[in-house]
Design a protein around this motif. Structure first.
Motif, PDB file in Angstrom:
ATOM      1  N   MET A   1     -47.464 -46.854  21.074  1.00  0.00           N
ATOM      2  CA  MET A   1     -47.093 -45.601  20.473  1.00  0.00           C
ATOM      3  C   MET A   1     -47.730 -45.499  19.084  1.00  0.00           C
ATOM      4  O   MET A   1     -47.737 -46.462  18.339  1.00  0.00           O
ATOM      5  CB  MET A   1     -45.581 -45.495  20.356  1.00  0.00           C
ATOM      6  N   ILE A   2     -48.243 -44.347  18.796  1.00  0.00           N
ATOM      7  CA  ILE A   2     -48.863 -44.091  17.502  1.00  0.00           C
ATOM      8  C   ILE A   2     -48.214 -42.848  16.913  1.00  0.00           C
ATOM      9  O   ILE A   2     -48.211 -41.789  17.538  1.00  0.00           O
ATOM     10  CB  ILE A   2     -50.374 -43.887  17.649  1.00  0.00           C
ATOM     11  N   GLU A   3     -47.649 -43.023  15.752  1.00  0.00           N
ATOM     12  CA  GLU A   3     -47.030 -41.897  15.062  1.00  0.00           C
ATOM     13  C   GLU A   3     -47.935 -41.497  13.905  1.00  0.00           C
ATOM     14  O   GLU A   3     -48.396 -42.349  13.144  1.00  0.00           O
ATOM     15  CB  GLU A   3     -45.657 -42.293  14.536  1.00  0.00           C
ATOM     16  N   VAL A   4     -48.193 -40.207  13.793  1.00  0.00           N
ATOM     17  CA  VAL A   4     -49.011 -39.682  12.706  1.00  0.00           C
ATOM     18  C   VAL A   4     -48.119 -38.839  11.805  1.00  0.00           C
ATOM     19  O   VAL A   4     -47.455 -37.925  12.273  1.00  0.00           O
ATOM     20  CB  VAL A   4     -50.176 -38.812  13.240  1.00  0.00           C
ATOM     21  N   GLU A   5     -48.114 -39.201  10.533  1.00  0.00           N
ATOM     22  CA  GLU A   5     -47.351 -38.447   9.539  1.00  0.00           C
ATOM     23  C   GLU A   5     -48.346 -37.795   8.584  1.00  0.00           C
ATOM     24  O   GLU A   5     -49.148 -38.485   7.963  1.00  0.00           O
ATOM     25  CB  GLU A   5     -46.427 -39.364   8.751  1.00  0.00           C
ATOM     26  N   ILE A   6     -48.302 -36.473   8.489  1.00  0.00           N
ATOM     27  CA  ILE A   6     -49.200 -35.753   7.582  1.00  0.00           C
ATOM     28  C   ILE A   6     -48.375 -35.335   6.375  1.00  0.00           C
ATOM     29  O   ILE A   6     -47.634 -34.359   6.420  1.00  0.00           O
ATOM     30  CB  ILE A   6     -49.850 -34.543   8.278  1.00  0.00           C
ATOM     31  N   ASP A   7     -48.498 -36.114   5.312  1.00  0.00           N
ATOM     32  CA  ASP A   7     -47.730 -35.874   4.094  1.00  0.00           C
ATOM     33  C   ASP A   7     -48.483 -35.016   3.096  1.00  0.00           C
ATOM     34  O   ASP A   7     -47.899 -34.547   2.124  1.00  0.00           O
ATOM     35  CB  ASP A   7     -47.362 -37.203   3.425  1.00  0.00           C
ATOM     36  N   ASP A   8     -49.780 -34.836   3.301  1.00  0.00           N
ATOM     37  CA  ASP A   8     -50.607 -34.012   2.418  1.00  0.00           C
ATOM     38  C   ASP A   8     -51.373 -33.042   3.296  1.00  0.00           C
ATOM     39  O   ASP A   8     -52.230 -33.443   4.090  1.00  0.00           O
ATOM     40  CB  ASP A   8     -51.564 -34.893   1.607  1.00  0.00           C
ATOM     41  N   GLU A   9     -51.073 -31.762   3.169  1.00  0.00           N
ATOM     42  CA  GLU A   9     -51.700 -30.734   3.993  1.00  0.00           C
ATOM     43  C   GLU A   9     -53.207 -30.660   3.801  1.00  0.00           C
ATOM     44  O   GLU A   9     -53.910 -30.081   4.627  1.00  0.00           O
ATOM     45  CB  GLU A   9     -51.060 -29.368   3.722  1.00  0.00           C
ATOM     46  N   ALA A  10     -53.733 -31.250   2.740  1.00  0.00           N
ATOM     47  CA  ALA A  10     -55.182 -31.259   2.529  1.00  0.00           C
ATOM     48  C   ALA A  10     -55.894 -31.899   3.721  1.00  0.00           C
ATOM     49  O   ALA A  10     -57.034 -31.536   4.037  1.00  0.00           O
ATOM     50  CB  ALA A  10     -55.534 -31.995   1.235  1.00  0.00           C
ATOM     51  N   TRP A  11     -55.240 -32.836   4.401  1.00  0.00           N
ATOM     52  CA  TRP A  11     -55.839 -33.504   5.553  1.00  0.00           C
ATOM     53  C   TRP A  11     -56.138 -32.547   6.697  1.00  0.00           C
ATOM     54  O   TRP A  11     -56.955 -32.847   7.564  1.00  0.00           O
ATOM     55  CB  TRP A  11     -54.936 -34.621   6.055  1.00  0.00           C
TER      56      TRP A  11
END
Length: 148
Positions: A1-11
């Motif tokens: 399982m791979i969880e992706v957290e996008i904490d900076d919308e710049a990404w």
């Protein structure tokens, strides 16, 4: 399982962001395991870098291995947008390719790979090259390895 957290919308400037992270992490995981990849900003990474490594300022990627008792969770990989973007521009590569390289690099660290000496570095870089080729990403070390 791979969880992706996008904490900076710049990404979100990276096309197919979550798919690219999932692809890179999945191929880099040789055995069953789970990782969390956090895509954040320079300030958050600078804080972690100072607190856990005693180093000032942000870096491109940090890896935090989980304790053995947390298996199959291997740990966290955290990337700083500003550092990664500046490196991609300076190295003449796309941010998406650089992102996938650093996700692979971070996941390999979680599996015990390192680059503290030339032998370890060569083994880790060779593995990165192999994985990135499967992703269609150019060799990130090619220009460095070419004779002057």
């Amino acid at each position: 399982m791979i969880e992706v957290e996008i904490d900076d919308e710049a990404w979100t400037v990276v096309d197919d962001l979550e798919d690219r992270v999932h692809q890179a992490a999945t191929i880099a995981l040789e055995k069953a395991g789970a990782v969390t990849v956090s895509l954040t900003d320079d300030d958050a990474v600078a804080d972690l870098n100072q607190r856990f490594r005693g180093k000032t300022g942000p870096t491109n990627v940090l890896s935090f291995p989980a304790p053995e008792t947390a298996q199959p969770f291997l740990g966290d990989v955290i990337l700083a947008f500003g550092v990664c973007e500046r490196e991609a521009v300076a190295q003449g590569k796309s941010l998406s390719d650089h992102l996938q390289h650093l996700v692979v690099h971070g996941v390999l660290h979680l599996q015990g790979f390192d680059h503290l000496d030339d032998i370890e570095a060569r083994e880790m870089e060779d593995r990165e090259r192999m994985i990135l080729a499967r992703l269609g990403v150019s060799d990130p070390y090619a220009s460095r390895d070419e004779p002057d």
